[in-house]
Design a protein around this motif. Sequence first.
Motif, short mmCIF file in Angstrom:
data_model
loop_
_atom_site.label_atom_id
_atom_site.label_comp_id
_atom_site.label_asym_id
_atom_site.label_seq_id
_atom_site.Cartn_x
_atom_site.Cartn_y
_atom_site.Cartn_z
N GLY A 1 54.89 38.68 49.62
CA GLY A 1 55.81 39.16 48.59
C GLY A 1 55.19 39.20 47.22
N ASP A 2 55.98 38.82 46.20
CA ASP A 2 55.54 38.96 44.81
C ASP A 2 54.41 38.00 44.44
N HIS A 3 54.16 36.99 45.27
CA HIS A 3 53.10 36.03 44.94
C HIS A 3 51.73 36.70 44.91
N TRP A 4 51.57 37.77 45.70
CA TRP A 4 50.28 38.43 45.78
C TRP A 4 50.34 39.73 44.99
N SER A 5 49.37 39.96 44.18
CA SER A 5 49.36 41.17 43.37
C SER A 5 47.94 41.62 43.11
N ALA A 6 47.81 42.92 42.87
CA ALA A 6 46.49 43.46 42.52
C ALA A 6 46.19 43.15 41.07
N VAL A 7 44.91 42.94 40.76
CA VAL A 7 44.48 42.71 39.38
C VAL A 7 43.80 43.97 38.89
N PRO A 8 44.14 44.52 37.72
CA PRO A 8 43.57 45.79 37.27
C PRO A 8 42.08 45.68 37.00
N ALA A 9 41.39 46.80 37.16
CA ALA A 9 39.95 46.81 36.91
C ALA A 9 39.64 46.89 35.42
N GLU A 10 40.60 47.29 34.61
CA GLU A 10 40.41 47.35 33.17
C GLU A 10 41.39 46.39 32.49
N VAL A 11 40.93 45.75 31.43
CA VAL A 11 41.76 44.74 30.78
C VAL A 11 41.86 45.05 29.29
N GLU A 12 42.80 44.42 28.67
CA GLU A 12 42.98 44.61 27.22
C GLU A 12 41.84 43.94 26.46
N PRO A 13 41.44 44.52 25.31
CA PRO A 13 40.39 43.89 24.50
C PRO A 13 40.79 42.48 24.08
N GLY A 14 39.81 41.62 23.95
CA GLY A 14 40.08 40.27 23.49
C GLY A 14 40.41 39.28 24.58
N SER A 15 40.32 39.72 25.85
CA SER A 15 40.59 38.81 26.95
C SER A 15 39.57 37.68 26.94
N GLN A 16 39.99 36.53 27.41
CA GLN A 16 39.14 35.35 27.39
C GLN A 16 37.94 35.54 28.30
N ASP A 17 36.75 35.16 27.82
CA ASP A 17 35.55 35.24 28.64
C ASP A 17 35.60 34.16 29.72
N PRO A 18 35.11 34.48 30.92
CA PRO A 18 35.14 33.50 32.01
C PRO A 18 34.08 32.42 31.85
N GLU A 19 34.27 31.32 32.57
CA GLU A 19 33.27 30.25 32.64
C GLU A 19 32.52 30.40 33.96
N PRO A 20 31.26 30.80 33.91
CA PRO A 20 30.53 31.06 35.16
C PRO A 20 30.32 29.78 35.96
N PRO A 21 30.21 29.92 37.29
CA PRO A 21 29.97 28.75 38.15
C PRO A 21 28.51 28.34 38.14
N GLY A 22 28.19 27.27 38.84
CA GLY A 22 26.81 26.82 39.00
C GLY A 22 26.35 27.04 40.42
N PRO A 23 25.04 26.87 40.69
CA PRO A 23 24.50 27.11 42.03
C PRO A 23 25.15 26.26 43.12
N ALA A 24 25.60 25.06 42.78
CA ALA A 24 26.19 24.18 43.79
C ALA A 24 27.67 24.45 44.02
N ASP A 25 28.26 25.33 43.22
CA ASP A 25 29.68 25.65 43.38
C ASP A 25 29.88 26.59 44.57
N LEU A 26 31.08 26.52 45.16
CA LEU A 26 31.40 27.45 46.24
C LEU A 26 31.42 28.87 45.71
N ALA A 27 30.87 29.78 46.51
CA ALA A 27 30.83 31.20 46.14
C ALA A 27 31.75 32.04 47.01
#
Length: 505
Positions: A116-142
């Motif tokens: 149902g509504d819990h699952w949704s698509a995420v757009p490929a384009e986002v509004e300017p000023g969106s928060q930059d992500p925190e990248p994972p490390g080599p030991a993190d799950l990929a």
Amino acid sequence: MIVPDLLARRATEEPGRVALEVAGAGTLTFADWQARAEALARGLVRRGVRRGDRVGLLFGADHWLDFAVAYCATQLAGGVAVPISDRLAPAEVAYMLEHCSATGVLHAASATPPGGDHWSAVPAEVEPGSQDPEPPGPADLAQILYTSGTTGRPKAVAATHANLTYGSAPRANRRRFGHSDLLLHAFPIGTNAGQVMLLNALDARPTVLTLARFTPGRFARLIESRRVGTVFLVPAMALELLNAGLHERHDFSGVVLLGSAASALPAALCARLAEAFPKATVTNYYTSTEAAPAQTVMIYNPERPAALGRPALGSGLRITGPDGEPRATGETGEIWLRSPAAARSYYRDRQSSAQTFRDGWVRMGDLGYLDEDGYLYLVDRESDVVKSGAYKVSTVQVEGALHEHPEVAEAAVTGVPHPVLGTVLAAAVVPRTRAPQVTELRAFLMTRLASYELPQRVVFVDRLPRNHSGKVVKSGLRDLIEQADQVMETGPAGPMEIARKEGER
């Protein structure tokens, strides 16, 4: 190193080079891949994805380009990618998403995720000023990849970035498959073979070319028209290609490497492929979702047609008894591979992990033996060995003998109940042009098999029951055999039942 580092390196070195192509549906350059992945990663963070969150990726083979963007974007956002084919049944998809506690699902517009509504698509384009992500490390799950489930419920195999990036080439002249401009495959999304091809797009030399759906004719036309240098397939695809006689109508001389993955190639099929691809090195790769990147590699050798090769550089191989003691040369035991990288594990299943993953070694669930030169031979899946009376019979060996018959296109063998012996062998056979006579088939098999290895029931069908990755589903095979009409015939070595499914001849 993390997986998105591979993409960033190629986007810097070769921004305009095509990384991925879906035949007739578009291309993706490294620069576009990087830009779209970064934008989508910021969108995921804006949606609340945090480091370690699982994100389902529900895509079909016609959306490989969008899937590739979503895969790297999820990891750039610090999340764990969970690739799932949209060809799976909704109940299977729902189980996988619930099992890994997915935060959300990225999907193609044509896919309908459960929940149902819990699952949704995420757009490929986002509004300017969106928060930059925190990248994972080599030991993190990929990534978390669910197994095909041919012997039970699919298991969730978790891999770190260090596992997936093992063996990546730091310099362009060291990249894999340097002899080719194009690498062609038709593996489904959500399979280990498909994921290997995605990583090849990131780190190998050729552009990776795939089809929205595998058909033998289209596959053959692409090989010829595009002068493909490297081809990867599974045995089921190879059989379709050869049984249709397409190698006789198309020029395959541009192929220099033909690789088979997912399951072992029967010896007779290896020989046919070597003849159909006259300039190609036919190579069989043996691994599993759990063991990768550990593997054995076998270049087809007529003197060792059934061998699965020796371990690849960095991998380990051993044959043991049930208690872990080493088995002598030629003696059958459990096959173990040692990963040269950070080992994988079963996600949220410590008990199964403890049984399968031990000190860098991975229990393959197969039985096999080593010859005097260290070459591996597969006897059977442990779960597929048939105990008939006092004998244990390898279904792989019986299938190999059936594949040698000139009128057998495909064959699969399993065990079915018997009132006296407990279990006997039964075979489902796809004939090429005509179904062989019972006496003819029996005489042929008696020159290759012991009497207790002869199938006592044979069903002639149009196709074998396979899952979306091309593997035969043995439970479906047993159902098919049990449902078939039965006609009894008696021969000198005992009864053989021949069943022909009405409407399938």
